[in-house]
Scaffold this motif. Structure first.
Motif, PDB file in Angstrom:
ATOM      1  N   TRP A   1     -69.812  74.921  82.349  1.00 38.62           N
ATOM      2  CA  TRP A   1     -70.659  74.614  83.539  1.00 38.62           C
ATOM      3  C   TRP A   1     -69.797  75.135  84.560  1.00 38.62           C
ATOM      4  CZ3 TRP A   1     -75.087  72.778  84.647  1.00 38.62           C
ATOM      5  CH2 TRP A   1     -75.480  72.279  86.051  1.00 38.62           C
TER       6      TRP A   1
ATOM      7  N   MET B   1     -73.721  63.335  83.123  1.00 36.59           N
ATOM      8  CA  MET B   1     -74.475  63.092  81.952  1.00 36.59           C
ATOM      9  C   MET B   1     -74.003  61.689  81.225  1.00 36.59           C
ATOM     10  SD  MET B   1     -75.144  66.756  80.537  1.00 36.59           S
ATOM     11  CE  MET B   1     -76.377  66.142  79.119  1.00 36.59           C
TER      12      MET B   1
ATOM     13  N   ASN C   1     -79.462  71.789  81.690  1.00 39.87           N
ATOM     14  CA  ASN C   1     -79.034  72.207  83.076  1.00 39.87           C
ATOM     15  C   ASN C   1     -78.793  70.848  84.088  1.00 39.87           C
ATOM     16  OD1 ASN C   1     -80.031  74.890  82.990  1.00 39.87           O
ATOM     17  ND2 ASN C   1     -82.173  74.254  82.517  1.00 39.87           N
ATOM     18  N   LEU C   2     -78.426  69.934  83.400  1.00 38.81           N
ATOM     19  CA  LEU C   2     -77.752  68.884  84.137  1.00 38.81           C
ATOM     20  C   LEU C   2     -76.201  69.025  84.270  1.00 38.81           C
ATOM     21  CD1 LEU C   2     -79.517  65.482  82.933  1.00 38.81           C
ATOM     22  CD2 LEU C   2     -79.879  66.753  84.899  1.00 38.81           C
ATOM     23  N   PRO C   3     -75.635  68.758  85.659  1.00 35.57           N
ATOM     24  CA  PRO C   3     -74.236  68.692  85.582  1.00 35.57           C
ATOM     25  C   PRO C   3     -73.632  67.890  84.742  1.00 35.57           C
ATOM     26  CG  PRO C   3     -75.281  68.381  87.620  1.00 35.57           C
ATOM     27  CD  PRO C   3     -76.396  68.214  86.738  1.00 35.57           C
ATOM     28  N   PRO C   4     -72.809  68.143  83.647  1.00 38.62           N
ATOM     29  CA  PRO C   4     -72.446  67.396  82.498  1.00 38.62           C
ATOM     30  C   PRO C   4     -71.409  66.173  82.918  1.00 38.62           C
ATOM     31  CG  PRO C   4     -71.374  69.635  82.511  1.00 38.62           C
ATOM     32  CD  PRO C   4     -72.503  69.540  83.538  1.00 38.62           C
ATOM     33  N   ASP C   5     -70.634  66.305  84.054  1.00 42.45           N
ATOM     34  CA  ASP C   5     -70.016  65.243  84.636  1.00 42.45           C
ATOM     35  C   ASP C   5     -70.877  63.922  84.815  1.00 42.45           C
ATOM     36  OD1 ASP C   5     -67.583  66.323  84.501  1.00 42.45           O
ATOM     37  OD2 ASP C   5     -67.628  67.275  86.481  1.00 42.45           O
TER      38      ASP C   5
ATOM     39  N   LYS D   1     -68.893  75.098  88.044  1.00 46.69           N
ATOM     40  CA  LYS D   1     -68.746  74.063  89.140  1.00 46.69           C
ATOM     41  C   LYS D   1     -68.916  74.635  90.409  1.00 46.69           C
ATOM     42  CE  LYS D   1     -66.163  70.268  87.111  1.00 46.69           C
ATOM     43  NZ  LYS D   1     -65.022  69.409  87.104  1.00 46.69           N
TER      44      LYS D   1
ATOM     45  N   LEU E   1     -70.257  71.238  77.106  1.00 49.17           N
ATOM     46  CA  LEU E   1     -71.119  71.610  77.955  1.00 49.17           C
ATOM     47  C   LEU E   1     -70.190  71.359  79.504  1.00 49.17           C
ATOM     48  CD1 LEU E   1     -73.454  68.566  77.083  1.00 49.17           C
ATOM     49  CD2 LEU E   1     -74.000  70.702  77.315  1.00 49.17           C
ATOM     50  N   LYS E   2     -69.071  70.801  79.408  1.00 51.34           N
ATOM     51  CA  LYS E   2     -68.299  70.796  80.824  1.00 51.34           C
ATOM     52  C   LYS E   2     -67.629  72.153  80.895  1.00 51.34           C
ATOM     53  CE  LYS E   2     -66.920  65.767  81.480  1.00 51.34           C
ATOM     54  NZ  LYS E   2     -66.071  65.256  81.569  1.00 51.34           N
TER      55      LYS E   2
ATOM     56  N   ARG F   1     -69.861  67.243  74.757  1.00 52.81           N
ATOM     57  CA  ARG F   1     -69.649  67.113  76.155  1.00 52.81           C
ATOM     58  C   ARG F   1     -68.495  67.906  76.617  1.00 52.81           C
ATOM     59  NH1 ARG F   1     -70.502  63.223  79.725  1.00 52.81           N
ATOM     60  NH2 ARG F   1     -71.339  61.657  78.452  1.00 52.81           N
TER      61      ARG F   1
ATOM     62  N   PRO G   1     -75.066  76.195  84.732  1.00 51.11           N
ATOM     63  CA  PRO G   1     -74.358  76.561  83.422  1.00 51.11           C
ATOM     64  C   PRO G   1     -73.971  77.942  83.468  1.00 51.11           C
ATOM     65  CG  PRO G   1     -76.765  75.865  83.188  1.00 51.11           C
ATOM     66  CD  PRO G   1     -76.799  75.956  84.527  1.00 51.11           C
TER      67      PRO G   1
ATOM     68  N   ARG H   1     -74.755  79.838  75.886  1.00 54.85           N
ATOM     69  CA  ARG H   1     -74.396  78.397  75.903  1.00 54.85           C
ATOM     70  C   ARG H   1     -75.154  77.555  74.781  1.00 54.85           C
ATOM     71  NH1 ARG H   1     -75.510  73.714  80.048  1.00 54.85           N
ATOM     72  NH2 ARG H   1     -73.451  72.945  80.244  1.00 54.85           N
TER      73      ARG H   1
ATOM     74  N   ASN I   1     -72.525  75.345  90.403  1.00 54.05           N
ATOM     75  CA  ASN I   1     -73.338  74.239  90.040  1.00 54.05           C
ATOM     76  C   ASN I   1     -74.502  74.661  89.073  1.00 54.05           C
ATOM     77  OD1 ASN I   1     -73.600  71.622  89.819  1.00 54.05           O
ATOM     78  ND2 ASN I   1     -75.354  71.814  91.406  1.00 54.05           N
TER      79      ASN I   1
END
Lengths: 313, 74
Positions: free
Chosen positions: A90, B29, B23-27, A92, A86-87, A83, A97, A107, A95
């Motif tokens: 990303w 998930m 490809n989903l925003p990790p926040d 932001k 992933l963050k 997690r 990856p 990634r 929006n």
């Protein structure tokens, strides 16, 4: 030249007082390479993907180690590490990856390598040592004064970062994680003896944590487009080897000061073509009067300050 | 990436294609969604390990290095 870099002397321009294995190793490679990369802070634009990938890989495994030390289960610690990655990968603002544009270091291969590494060492025989305050000994930044001094009496400081202090069969080891695109075979591990970085880590473990460190365990990951492979190698050091390394260090620090005094950093012309070629080979191959223009065009500035917590990969 | 079924201690997880999870925003998930990625990658690894021996090197390194350690009395 070295403005904004706290590792340099305030008295003697261009003299680095706080050194890590990267600084000293670069000086050993080639004084001119040291001048360009450490003092002036130039690096190739494309080098950043390796730094980013390595940093994120270390961060994820640190997160996992801390979670396990807190008592989380294997699965939950893995989820926490993934997690976080992933963050961290990303964007932001956009929006979407992180896109590295690198076929081996991106990634997907990063997260795959993290998950596969944790699977490989799921039942790890190495246990993370706990520090006196109860926290796990992972991602440790160290710094200590050496017995060496500059001509102005300023102490040279040795600093760096250890991935993990672990115990195996009752003996403490430094655990270091590496990523590479090359096969991990006997030849791969052989290159760490002798090796400045490994000796620095081993020495730091003994001095800073006052532990009878047996050496460094290298967990190496070979990262390819379709798979990641892992091997664990042992890089022991004896006390006599450490004494020899420390004596060598003193020589190189004196040599570094000599270069700084003369403000002349000679080229080691035998290094230019090693390891796939020095990143500054192109610049050094140009006539001196145009080199600065090429540095401005082909390189980015990145201050390498070993006193800033966490920097190497 | 993979598409199959996996059992985890957290829950029974259907491992769908993980591409869309990437490809989903990790926040936003859930733990289960993150675990789907983990489970799929674990399956990928198992598939890799079950391939013919040319992809899985014998651990010559550990054997050779253990000799070195013994020599040093470690």
């Amino acid at each position: 030249m070295s403005e904004g870099n706290s590792s340099f002397s305030k008295v003697s321009l261009n003299l680095q007082l706080a050194v890590d294995s990267t600084s000293i190793g670069t000086l050993m490679d080639c004084p001119r390479k040291y001048q360009l990369s450490i003092i002036q802070g130039y690096s190739l634009r494309e080098e950043s993907v390796h730094l980013t990938f390595g940093s994120l890989y270390h961060e994820a495994l640190e997160t996992y180690d801390r979670a396990i030390a807190l008592g989380l289960t294997y699965d939950k610690a893995t989820i926490r590490a993934v997690r976080k990655t992933l963050k961290r990968t990303w964007n932001k603002q956009l929006n979407r990856p992180w896109n590295s544009d690198h076929k081996e270091k991106n990634r997907y291969t990063l997260i795959r390598t993290i998950v596969w590494y944790l699977e490989q060492f799921r039942r790890d025989t190495i246990t993370t040592i706990k520090l006196a305050d109860g926290s796990p000994a992972v991602e440790l930044s160290f710094r200590f004064e050496t017995t060496y001094r500059s001509s102005w009496g300023e102490p040279f400081i040795l600093c760096g970062h250890l991935d993990r202090l672990g115990e195996l069969d009752g003996r403490p080891w430094i655990v270091d994680r590496k990523t590479t695109k090359y096969p991990i075979d006997q030849e791969y591990f052989a290159k760490y003896s002798p090796d400045n970085q490994m000796s620095t880590y081993d020495f730091a473990g003994r001095i800073v944590y006052n532990l009878p460190v047996a050496g460094v365990i290298v967990d190496a990951a070979q990262i390819l487009v379709t798979l990641s492979r892992f091997e664990r190698g042992f890089v022991p050091r004896t006390a006599a080897q450490q004494d020899e390394w420390y004596h060598n260090l003193g020589y190189w620090l004196r040599q570094m000061e000599q270069y700084a005094k003369e403000n002349f950093w000679p080229m080691n012309l035998k290094h230019c073509n090693m390891y796939g070629g020095c990143p500054f080979r192109f610049v050094c191959g140009q006539t001196p009067e145009v080199r600065q223009k090429w540095l401005d065009v082909k390189y980015v500035k990145r201050i390498w300050d070993p006193l800033v917590v966490r920097g190497d990969i | 990436m993979t598409s199959s079924t996996s059992t985890s201690p957290l829950s029974e997880v259907r491992v769908d294609s993980i591409e869309k999870l990437f490809n989903l925003p990790p926040d936003s998930m859930s733990d289960e969604e993150v675990f789907r990625i983990v489970a799929a990658l674990r399956e990928d690894r198992q598939r890799f390990l079950s391939q013919p021996a040319k992809d899985t090197k014998p651990k010559k390194v550990e054997a050779d290095l253990s000799l070195k350690l013994e020599d040093l009395g470690l």
